[in-house]
Design a protein around this motif. Sequence first.
Motif, mmCIF file in Angstrom:
data_model
loop_
_atom_site.group_PDB
_atom_site.id
_atom_site.type_symbol
_atom_site.label_atom_id
_atom_site.label_comp_id
_atom_site.label_asym_id
_atom_site.label_seq_id
_atom_site.Cartn_x
_atom_site.Cartn_y
_atom_site.Cartn_z
ATOM 1 N N GLN A 181 0.832 -1.207 0.000
ATOM 2 C CA GLN A 181 0.000 0.000 0.000
ATOM 3 C C GLN A 181 0.868 1.260 0.000
ATOM 4 N N PRO A 182 0.390 2.325 -0.612
ATOM 5 C CA PRO A 182 1.158 3.579 -0.557
ATOM 6 C C PRO A 182 0.943 4.260 0.790
ATOM 7 N N THR A 183 1.918 5.023 1.228
ATOM 8 C CA THR A 183 1.723 5.800 2.461
ATOM 9 C C THR A 183 1.297 7.226 2.079
ATOM 10 N N ASP A 184 0.713 7.944 3.074
ATOM 11 C CA ASP A 184 0.335 9.347 2.836
ATOM 12 C C ASP A 184 1.556 10.164 2.410
ATOM 13 N N LEU A 185 2.667 9.873 3.090
ATOM 14 C CA LEU A 185 3.901 10.634 2.838
ATOM 15 C C LEU A 185 4.363 10.473 1.386
ATOM 16 N N GLU A 186 4.310 9.227 0.905
ATOM 17 C CA GLU A 186 4.749 8.957 -0.472
ATOM 18 C C GLU A 186 3.855 9.690 -1.474
ATOM 19 N N SER A 308 3.704 -0.077 -4.330
ATOM 20 C CA SER A 308 2.256 -0.051 -4.095
ATOM 21 C C SER A 308 1.498 -0.690 -5.247
ATOM 22 N N LYS A 316 -5.462 6.825 -3.408
ATOM 23 C CA LYS A 316 -4.899 7.765 -2.422
ATOM 24 C C LYS A 316 -4.552 9.102 -3.074
ATOM 25 N N ARG A 320 -5.994 12.678 -1.668
ATOM 26 C CA ARG A 320 -5.090 13.655 -1.069
ATOM 27 C C ARG A 320 -4.765 14.834 -1.992
#
Length: 596
Positions: A181-186, A308, A316, A320
């Motif tokens: 999964q991707p992170t918010d930061l990425e 991801s 995401k 975002r």
Amino acid sequence: MLKVIEAWGVDHMYGYPGGSFNSTMNALDIEKERMRYIQIRHEQVGALAAAADAKLTGKIGVTFGSAGPGATNLLTGLYDAREDHAPVLALIGQVPHTNMNYNYFQEFDENPMFADVAAYARLVMTPESLPYIVDKAIREAYKHRGVAVVVIPNDFGYVQIPDELYSSVSPTDQKDRPLPQPTDLEVDAVLEMVKAAKRPVFHVGRGIRDNGAKLVELSKKLQIPITVTGQAKGLIPDDYEGNLGMLNRASSKAADEIFAVSDLVIAIGADFPFANAIYRTHPFKFVQVDVDEAQFGRHHYLDKGVWSDAGDFVDKMLVRSTDAEPSSFFQAAVADMQNWQAYLDHLLDRETSPLEFEQIYREINKIANDDAIYSIDVGDNIINSFRYLKLTPKNKWVISALFASMGSGVPGALAAQLSFPDRQVFHIAGDGAFSMVMQDLITEKKYDLPIINIITSNASLNFIKSEQDDIPMNHSGIFIEDQDFAMIARGMGVEAVTVRASSDLPAAFAKALEVTQAGRPFLIDAKITDKRGIPVEELELKQQDGTWVETVNPSYNANRALTHISSVQEFFAEYDGGELKSLPEIFAEHNVPTDK
Ligand SMILES: CC(=O)OP(=O)(O)O
């Protein structure tokens, strides 16, 4: 063993008998109500068809060959499966175990040969272990999305073992594999790069799967045009204005041009086999989103890698991000594609005698059901199908994408019609490719598979001819004897017509519909010219004195004695593209800033 394979939802397998496989042939006869044996006429066709089954359905395809040549003939199809990440089980005959290692007739040590192509290859050592090994092989093929091989000494298939169904049920069978999964930061870091970019472009592969609609939403929201790899054709609707299509030789002009001037490429789930040649020559910033951590950096040095799933990354990004301002670059990309599409439509609308290839696609698009399946063989037809076939996510199509094995068209069509008996199936192949597997037209006839076979026949390996033109070199080895494919088809009991002018096409396709709707295969031998489609990959874009300049690659002229092309306008005109516009012209019309 067959009951295990059935328990995995397989209802047919392809192969050709041989002495060392007779015990399994006996088992197939016993199981014939539940497992359909499809008798192909060359093992390569069986292996390619099993690979195509897997590509079209996502489920394991099964093929077999007997010891010796039956086994070696499978290899091309198995490599095709491995390269395109298609799960395939190959069952291989072996002489009775008592004769093994004596250089017995047709005996050889089979495992080393399969060691490279297969993620899992085992010789069965006892009759009792056969069900387990086959179950394990299927699990390995799914896990690695590749090939599993099981070699079976013939005598084992005649031994009585306890009649208990080997359990195929495990906790993992009904679950999707968890994906990174991707992170918010990425995602925030990628969105910052998008904000800083002037000409961002998506390059999307089949990893996007059924998330094409979400990607379209993101493309509109961030004003980023989409280019796709060949394998993603159809996953993003062709009629979305921001979908520019494929890069490189099979490309649209818009995709190649827009990619050439991009300053940020976001590659999503894209396994692009030409990356080393195409990506590395462009000085853009590069984001790679991939589920396979071993692929990072393979395409281009990384400015950002996001481990991801493609769909989850897009989700995401949508959550975002905020709406981007309307972008003149995006509008210019759309206009470039519209200009290209108008050019293609102009070529489709002409009447030609002798026949040219575009009109064939016009007729296909006219009669195709909206969920038709296409099996496209290797050669010019790949370029032409990418450009001219109108596809939506409802369609399916299959090619030998990365191994690019000529002769994959007939097997792909067999697989399509067997796996989807109620859907319309088209098979499009050049004469070179078709003549490598044409014996299996009889398999279409044997099983009453109502496939519409279209052979684009020009007595030339035209895809290779164009390559030789571009090197440059004299033509060598590419002209092939013309054959009467309609007569050959009739000899196999398949109805057929020959077409030589575009005016013959409507009647030929009407007949194809009539015959296939009655449940029988049909063949159209379309005698086309060896005209080349416009090679847009020869266009080059460079920044010069703060503006974009478009030229034709100088080596394009090297093989021409008379007609030297000195401008893009001359180049367009050579391919009947008088209305095509260069990208700098389109940029000027849309006031795209020309600075770096
Ligand atoms: C391989 C090849 O050149 O095929 P075609 O003639 O169909 O383009």
